[in-house]
Design an enzyme around this catalytic site. Structure first.
Site, PDB file in Angstrom:
ATOM      1  N   LYS A 106      22.523 -28.128  -6.598  1.00  0.00           N
ATOM      2  CA  LYS A 106      22.219 -28.808  -7.868  1.00  0.00           C
ATOM      3  C   LYS A 106      21.488 -30.131  -7.605  1.00  0.00           C
ATOM      4  CE  LYS A 106      26.811 -30.903  -7.793  1.00  0.00           C
ATOM      5  NZ  LYS A 106      28.218 -30.704  -8.178  1.00  0.00           N
ATOM      6  N   TYR A 122      13.106 -62.464  -6.420  1.00  0.00           N
ATOM      7  CA  TYR A 122      13.636 -62.863  -7.730  1.00  0.00           C
ATOM      8  C   TYR A 122      14.975 -63.579  -7.600  1.00  0.00           C
ATOM      9  CZ  TYR A 122      10.304 -59.641  -9.977  1.00  0.00           C
ATOM     10  OH  TYR A 122       9.182 -59.003 -10.418  1.00  0.00           O
TER      11      TYR A 122
HETATM   12  C1  LIG Z   1      29.009 -30.494  -7.069  1.00  0.00           C
HETATM   13  C2  LIG Z   1      30.040 -29.445  -7.061  1.00  0.00           C
HETATM   14  C3  LIG Z   1      30.495 -28.896  -5.847  1.00  0.00           C
HETATM   15  C4  LIG Z   1      30.067 -29.410  -4.493  1.00  0.00           C
HETATM   16  O1  LIG Z   1      30.746 -30.613  -4.199  1.00  0.00           O
HETATM   17  P1  LIG Z   1      30.610 -31.303  -2.760  1.00  0.00           P
HETATM   18  O2  LIG Z   1      31.622 -32.368  -2.779  1.00  0.00           O
HETATM   19  O3  LIG Z   1      29.225 -31.815  -2.663  1.00  0.00           O
HETATM   20  O4  LIG Z   1      30.881 -30.266  -1.746  1.00  0.00           O
HETATM   21  C5  LIG Z   1      31.366 -27.841  -5.923  1.00  0.00           C
HETATM   22  N1  LIG Z   1      31.803 -27.360  -7.113  1.00  0.00           N
HETATM   23  C6  LIG Z   1      31.414 -27.882  -8.286  1.00  0.00           C
HETATM   24  C7  LIG Z   1      31.932 -27.325  -9.556  1.00  0.00           C
HETATM   25  C8  LIG Z   1      30.532 -28.957  -8.297  1.00  0.00           C
HETATM   26  O5  LIG Z   1      30.151 -29.485  -9.471  1.00  0.00           O
END
Ligand SMILES: *Cc1c(COP(=O)(O)O)cnc(C)c1O
Length: 385
Positions: A51, A277
């Site tokens: 994702k 800044y």
């Molecule tokens: C993002 C996500 C993962 C992966 O999590 P990590 O900590 O990066 O391994 C697994 N399951 C779900 C439902 C997620 O949203």
């Protein structure tokens, strides 16, 4: 300066002039995937979570490698991410981990994308869509055992599974839950897995057959075998970052992403001059200040102002003054021979030194996940084979 040609996310090569880029080491991703495979054994499937543009690493490139390596499933956040993978010819099963609206069902059916199901509203909408098209939808039912986000509460999940298993327009392929505090609260994580296991037993007693059952994120994949069931869902560790400082003992990962730039300007600065800044840094002595063409618009967080270090000629050089939108200043007084055009590493290795994403995250008051996801589209990704 010679232009760089980079392959962008949609596979088009185009020239870039600004010398700021993220280098993605696909061999590292291969290594990490194999380590996870070794750890979980051959009976456990792996859904790699890609994702958010594969945590900033480039969803198409990363997924293509993972498909070749035999990843069993890909996990994305949105229908758009899933469709993009299909449009790039990926054949691996894909699960959308988020909850979607009825308007996304049709395309999911057409592109063979698996959706997360956890509401009666969506189930009704699928039925309607199936009546019109004759297509079915593959789903994984999401159960909330204590994450407090999407998912049917575990106490109500058996009834929901019964209903879903009877629904002809659905292919009930999976059921899953998500930990809220894996690695941080063993008591609660145990409570969550027990609630989920209990549900699975009940489902079996009721002759509900669900091929894929999953719960484990990266932390649980590495350190909570009981939660593996028959599929794990690692994200972070596939990209070579450690979700806990104790993990290097348990699994050897290779960092996949380096963030690099080049010095574009150097100025000798007398004592008593303010930098950037808000004048938060004042030179105490004669100081050589270099300017880097990277800033918070690239995802180099403003919270790193006066905190982070970068690597120049194998030495550490501190960030001085506020990180600005497009430019950041560093103190190179102690880097002998530093010149305009020198490569600078903001994340990754140079010589014997390394800047780790986890460390940078701590400095910025956040987590490694956010650091890599924040690297913006303005930063081209360059792929090492
Ligand atoms: C993002 C996500 C993962 C992966 O999590 P990590 O900590 O990066 O391994 C697994 N399951 C779900 C439902 C997620 O949203």
């Amino acid at each position: 300066m010679a232009e760089m040609t980079v392959k962008t996310h949609n596979g088009v090569s185009k020239p870039r002039y600004r010398p700021t880029w993220a280098e993605i080491d696909l061999n590292a991703i291969e290594h990490n995937f194999r380590q996870v495979k070794k750890l979980v054994g051959k009976d456990v499937n792996i859904m790699v979570v890609v994702k958010a543009n594969a945590y900033g690493h480039g969803i198409v490139e990363v997924s293509t490698v993972l498909e070749k390596l035999g990843a069993d499933y890909l996990g994305v956040a949105t229908t758009d991410e899933a469709v993009r993978l299909r449009e790039h010819g990926l054949k691996t099963p894909i699960l959308v981990l988020g909850s979607v609206l009825p308007s996304e069902i049709r395309i999911a059916m057409e592109k063979d994308v698996t959706l997360t199901l956890c509401s009666d509203e969506l189930m009704d909408a699928v039925k309607k869509e199936a009546d019109e098209t004759g297509l079915k939808l593959k789903v994984h039912v999401k159960v909330d055992t204590g994450m407090g986000r999407i998912g049917v509460w575990h106490e109500e999940a058996l009834d929901f599974l019964k209903k879903a298993s009877r629904e002809k327009s659905l292919v009930l392929e999976g059921v899953y839950t998500h930990f809220s505090s894996a690695g941080r609260d063993d008591f609660f994580t145990n409570y969550q897995i027990e609630a989920f296991e209990k549900l699975l037993v009940e489902a079996e007693k009721n002759w509900i057959k669900i091929p894929l059952r999953h719960a484990a994120n990266s932390i649980a994949t590495v350190d909570f075998k009981r939660s593996h069931l028959n599929l794990v869902r690692p994200g972070l560790i596939i990209y070579g970052m450690y979700p806990k400082h104790t993990f290097p003992k348990l699994i050897k990962l290779k960092n996949a992403l380096s963030l690099k730039t080049k010095i574009v300007y150097i100025k000798d600065t007398p004592p008593g001059r303010s930098i950037s800044y808000g004048r938060t840094f004042i030179t105490q002595k004669h100081t050589r200040i270099a300017t880097l063409p990277i800033g918070y618009a690239d995802g180099y967080e403003r919270n790193l102002s006066n905190k982070a270090e970068v690597l120049v000629r194998g030495h550490r050089a501190p960030v001085v003054g506020k990180v600005t939108m497009d430019q950041t200043m560093i103190d190179i007084t102690n880097v002998r021979g530093a010149r305009i055009g020198d490569e600078v590493v903001l994340i990754g290795k140079q010589g014997f030194e390394e800047i780790r994403t986890e460390k940078l995250a701590r400095l910025a008051g956040t987590i490694a996940y956010e650091v890599v996801c924040s690297i913006s589209n303005r930063v081209p990704r360059v792929y090492k084979p």
